[in-house]
Design an enzyme around this catalytic site. Structure first.
Site, PDB file in Angstrom:
ATOM      1  N   SER A 271       1.961  -1.163  12.200  1.00 43.81           N
ATOM      2  CA  SER A 271       2.856  -0.508  13.155  1.00 43.81           C
ATOM      3  C   SER A 271       2.117   0.369  14.161  1.00 43.81           C
ATOM      4  O   SER A 271       2.746   1.061  14.943  1.00 43.81           O
ATOM      5  CB  SER A 271       3.913   0.326  12.413  1.00 43.81           C
ATOM      6  OG  SER A 271       3.306   1.362  11.676  1.00 43.81           O
TER       7      SER A 271
ATOM      8  N   GLU B 137      -0.238   1.652   2.710  1.00 45.42           N
ATOM      9  CA  GLU B 137      -0.223   2.166   4.087  1.00 45.42           C
ATOM     10  C   GLU B 137      -1.415   1.681   4.905  1.00 45.42           C
ATOM     11  O   GLU B 137      -1.272   1.274   6.047  1.00 45.42           O
ATOM     12  CB  GLU B 137      -0.202   3.703   4.092  1.00 45.42           C
ATOM     13  CG  GLU B 137       1.080   4.325   3.552  1.00 45.42           C
ATOM     14  CD  GLU B 137       2.260   4.238   4.524  1.00 45.42           C
ATOM     15  OE1 GLU B 137       2.093   3.818   5.672  1.00 45.42           O
ATOM     16  OE2 GLU B 137       3.372   4.588   4.069  1.00 45.42           O
TER      17      GLU B 137
ATOM     18  N   HIS C  64       6.342  -2.107   6.756  1.00 42.70           N
ATOM     19  CA  HIS C  64       6.364  -2.207   5.290  1.00 42.70           C
ATOM     20  C   HIS C  64       6.992  -3.471   4.725  1.00 42.70           C
ATOM     21  O   HIS C  64       6.529  -3.984   3.707  1.00 42.70           O
ATOM     22  CB  HIS C  64       7.129  -1.015   4.701  1.00 42.70           C
ATOM     23  CG  HIS C  64       6.304   0.225   4.553  1.00 42.70           C
ATOM     24  ND1 HIS C  64       5.396   0.399   3.533  1.00 42.70           N
ATOM     25  CD2 HIS C  64       6.235   1.351   5.294  1.00 42.70           C
ATOM     26  CE1 HIS C  64       4.814   1.585   3.640  1.00 42.70           C
ATOM     27  NE2 HIS C  64       5.297   2.188   4.715  1.00 42.70           N
TER      28      HIS C  64
ATOM     29  N   HIS D 186       8.213   1.669  11.869  1.00 42.00           N
ATOM     30  CA  HIS D 186       7.147   1.662  10.858  1.00 42.00           C
ATOM     31  C   HIS D 186       7.672   1.104   9.531  1.00 42.00           C
ATOM     32  O   HIS D 186       7.023   0.275   8.888  1.00 42.00           O
ATOM     33  CB  HIS D 186       6.606   3.081  10.665  1.00 42.00           C
ATOM     34  CG  HIS D 186       5.755   3.229   9.454  1.00 42.00           C
ATOM     35  ND1 HIS D 186       4.442   2.775   9.400  1.00 42.00           N
ATOM     36  CD2 HIS D 186       6.020   3.751   8.228  1.00 42.00           C
ATOM     37  CE1 HIS D 186       3.951   3.022   8.197  1.00 42.00           C
ATOM     38  NE2 HIS D 186       4.874   3.609   7.468  1.00 42.00           N
TER      39      HIS D 186
HETATM   40 FE   FE2 Z   1       4.775   4.129   5.431  1.00 40.17          FE
END
Ligand code: FE2
Length: 263
Positions: A186, A167, A127, A122
């Site tokens: 993700s 996010e 990111h 993730h």
């Molecule tokens: Fe995150």
């Protein structure tokens, strides 16, 4: 990170290298292979451009220091493994210093489809691609800088801005809804859910986001949609703590999700 975590943070050696087992490398390989077709179809172009620029390894877990080398060229950011839970104050400090803190462990096979806590897949795959874009990087840093000036009581307000953009932000490109945020990149399930038109979509609005509660353990019922990364760059120049004060005064919106059932 969830309090009931059975995962243990992995320690980097003095060169910043984190050792992974062949099975952990294989989990990364399989996660990446499965996710690639989905992100190519459903993620926004700034994410895909960043992903291409990073040239992540396909057959082993990416190392933070190799990602850092590419990020430094692009925006001056770096990514560092964090040993354990970090408090919000430390998290904001790192973002303000252009450093993205990355959980170092990778999920086990039994958690292949879903893991509530962030793992290295993730953190890196989700990111870091957008941190190659100067506008997104400036927005991330601005949240960190605002956090450093914020009272602890304001942290939960400010973190909603992080949640609904970094996010789980969405972006409309040529009329098509695309994923932008790391939690979408993700997650196959949430990327499909968020871009398929069922959840409620709201236009990007800082005050509106600050007033919107969320749960971390469900598919989001509400997403915010930006036009392009200039929206985030403009938000980076706002007085975000003044925005938090305004949002506090106006109060939280009613949640769109069911109340969590105590277990
Ligand atoms: Fe995150």
């Amino acid at each position: 990170m969830a309090k009931t975590s059975t995962y243990v943070a992995l320690q980097a050696d003095e060169t910043g290298h984190v050792p992974y087992t062949p099975e952990e490398d294989a989990v990364w390989r399989d996660l990446l292979a499965r996710q690639m077709a989905s992100v190519q179809a459903r993620m926004a172009s700034p994410y895909l451009k960043g992903l291409s620029r990073l040239s992540l390894p396909v057959d082993r877990v990416a190392q933070c220091n190799e990602v850092t080398a590419r990020l430094r060229e692009a925006t001056g950011w770096r990514v560092e493994p964090v040993p354990a839970l970090i408090p919000f104050g430390r998290f904001f400090q790192l973002l303000a210093d252009c450093c993205f803190p990355a959980a170092s462990f990778i999920r086990r096979r039994e958690d292949f489809d879903y893991i509530e806590e962030p793992d290295i897949f993730h953190e890196i795959f989700g990111h870091t691609p957008l941190l190659t874009d100067a506008r997104f990087a400036a927005f991330s840093q601005a949240i960190g800088q605002a956090g450093l000036r914020a009272d602890k009581a304001d942290y939960a307000w400010l973190i909603r801005l992080y949640w609904f953009t970094i996010e789980f932000g969405l972006m409309r490109e040529n009329g098509v809804l695309k994923g932008l945020g790391s939690g979408l990149a993700s997650s196959i399930a949430e990327l499909e859910w968020a871009t398929a038109g069922q959840p409620e979509l709201r236009p990007f609005d800082v005050i509106g986001i600050l007033r919107t509660p969320y749960r971390i353990d469900i598919l989001q019922p509400v997403y915010f949609v930006i036009h392009d990364l200039d929206d985030l760059f403009a938000a980076a120049k706002r007085d975000l703590l003044a925005d938090v004060a305004t949002a506090r005064q106006l109060g939280l919106h009613a949640p769109k999700y069911p109340a969590k059932v105590a277990s």
